[in-house]
Enzyme design. Sequence first.
Site, PDB file in Angstrom:
ATOM      1  N   PRO A   8       9.455  -4.600  -0.393  1.00 33.91           N
ATOM      2  CG  PRO A   8      10.482  -2.799  -1.462  1.00 33.91           C
ATOM      3  CD  PRO A   8       9.232  -3.635  -1.479  1.00 33.91           C
TER       4      PRO A   8
ATOM      5  CE  LYS B 106       0.721   1.642   4.343  1.00 36.72           C
ATOM      6  NZ  LYS B 106       1.739   2.616   4.552  1.00 36.72           N
TER       7      LYS B 106
ATOM      8  CB  ALA C  12       9.806  -0.232   2.437  1.00 34.58           C
TER       9      ALA C  12
ATOM     10  CG  ASP D   5      -0.737   0.423   8.325  1.00 30.06           C
ATOM     11  OD1 ASP D   5      -1.489   1.349   8.702  1.00 30.06           O
ATOM     12  OD2 ASP D   5       0.416   0.604   7.895  1.00 30.06           O
TER      13      ASP D   5
HETATM   14  P1  ATP Z   1       4.096   0.147   7.663  1.00 29.77           P
HETATM   15  O1  ATP Z   1       3.959   0.847   6.355  1.00 29.77           O
HETATM   16  O2  ATP Z   1       2.841  -0.587   8.090  1.00 29.77           O
HETATM   17  O3  ATP Z   1       4.684   0.989   8.739  1.00 29.77           O
HETATM   18  P2  ATP Z   1       6.569  -1.058   6.860  1.00 29.77           P
HETATM   19  O4  ATP Z   1       6.481  -1.262   5.372  1.00 29.77           O
HETATM   20  O5  ATP Z   1       7.298   0.168   7.291  1.00 29.77           O
HETATM   21  O6  ATP Z   1       5.109  -1.078   7.443  1.00 29.77           O
HETATM   22  P3  ATP Z   1       7.023  -3.834   7.259  1.00 29.77           P
HETATM   23  O7  ATP Z   1       7.776  -4.279   6.051  1.00 29.77           O
HETATM   24  O8  ATP Z   1       5.589  -4.144   7.301  1.00 29.77           O
HETATM   25  O9  ATP Z   1       7.261  -2.271   7.505  1.00 29.77           O
HETATM   26  O10 ATP Z   1       7.774  -4.470   8.502  1.00 29.77           O
HETATM   27  C1  ATP Z   1       7.933  -3.849   9.734  1.00 29.77           C
HETATM   28  C2  ATP Z   1       8.645  -4.840  10.647  1.00 29.77           C
HETATM   29  O11 ATP Z   1       7.782  -5.981  10.858  1.00 29.77           O
HETATM   30  C3  ATP Z   1       9.929  -5.382  10.024  1.00 29.77           C
HETATM   31  O12 ATP Z   1      11.021  -4.737  10.603  1.00 29.77           O
HETATM   32  C4  ATP Z   1       9.912  -6.866  10.335  1.00 29.77           C
HETATM   33  O13 ATP Z   1      10.912  -7.234  11.253  1.00 29.77           O
HETATM   34  C5  ATP Z   1       8.557  -7.162  10.967  1.00 29.77           C
HETATM   35  N1  ATP Z   1       7.840  -8.253  10.267  1.00 29.77           N
HETATM   36  C6  ATP Z   1       7.239  -9.299  10.840  1.00 29.77           C
HETATM   37  N2  ATP Z   1       6.673 -10.094   9.931  1.00 29.77           N
HETATM   38  C7  ATP Z   1       6.923  -9.559   8.727  1.00 29.77           C
HETATM   39  C8  ATP Z   1       6.599  -9.938   7.400  1.00 29.77           C
HETATM   40  N3  ATP Z   1       5.900 -11.051   7.132  1.00 29.77           N
HETATM   41  N4  ATP Z   1       7.015  -9.132   6.413  1.00 29.77           N
HETATM   42  C9  ATP Z   1       7.702  -7.993   6.682  1.00 29.77           C
HETATM   43  N5  ATP Z   1       8.044  -7.603   7.907  1.00 29.77           N
HETATM   44  C10 ATP Z   1       7.660  -8.370   8.945  1.00 29.77           C
END
Ligand code: ATP
Length: 287
Positions: A95, A11, A98, A137
Amino acid sequence: MKSTTEFAYAKLNLALDVTGVRENGYHDVRMIMQTVDLHDTLTLYASDTPGITLSVGDADLPAGPGNLVYDAAQLLMTKCNVQRGVRIVLDKCIPMAAGMAGGSSDAAATLRGINRLFELGLTTEQLQKLGVTLGADIPYCVGGGTALAEGIGEIVTPLPAMPRCHILLVKPPVGVSTSFVYKNLDMDTIQHPDVDGMISAIRSGNYVGVTSRLGNVLESVTLAHCPEIATIKTQMQSLGADGVLMSGSGPTVFGIFPTKSAASFAYMHFKVGPYGSETYLVQPLQP
Ligand code: ATP
């Protein structure tokens, strides 16, 4: 063996506003969310042996508790007293850390997949209520598409599809902790994006109305630690993007282009540059 496949889509936040901080430290948000066609793939296999087995390939993630896929499967199977087991194969493409909700989307896809695999019959709303206990989220990610998320993220109002466009994603080579960014947000200096104007623009299919209202209060916090964000935004603008913004807590930057040819030209530019391995050309998606 019965199986099902779920796509977990990334998203973007077309707008992200924080309207308050609760006593427990949670932030009240107003976010316009948009699914794009970059996805992880989860394949779930039912088993007669109880327990959850998870394969994550070469992703740098736990293959047990702590992985949101495992945690979501455990939550739903415990809640519904599922006596059978599941083997889940996670193929990561989004990624990590991210700002694209990869983990939340995986968790939501797991909830949908377990619900289907074991014919549990839970509604979308029930899956969303369970999901929010794992992450703010996740309720949005259960249904995806274009939506307004409010409260801490759990109040999800679907919106019509955003105007047709092509979107370039570029992630600088740093991971960002969402909690770090929220903790460092200074509520006194926030410049609130025009979320209601964005909603009107989406409802009326007004492309310029959308691209001119992109706004994210977290951008300045992450930018202070990742100056590449500003460089990428400037380059995207000079390559013809009508709007550029950091998504979520970052550091991924996205640019909205009116035509595939303009977006492809910019994509080629970034693909051969320092962020080439994490450059993606995507489109908005209504799953
Ligand atoms: P958001 O936009 O919701 O803040 P994000 O893209 O910044 O999310 P994610 O990739 O969702 O971050 O991951 C955040 C943390 O969740 C990572 O540092 C990771 O250690 C943990 N995590 C646990 N399970 C997963 C998974 N299946 N995929 C990705 N990250 C995961």
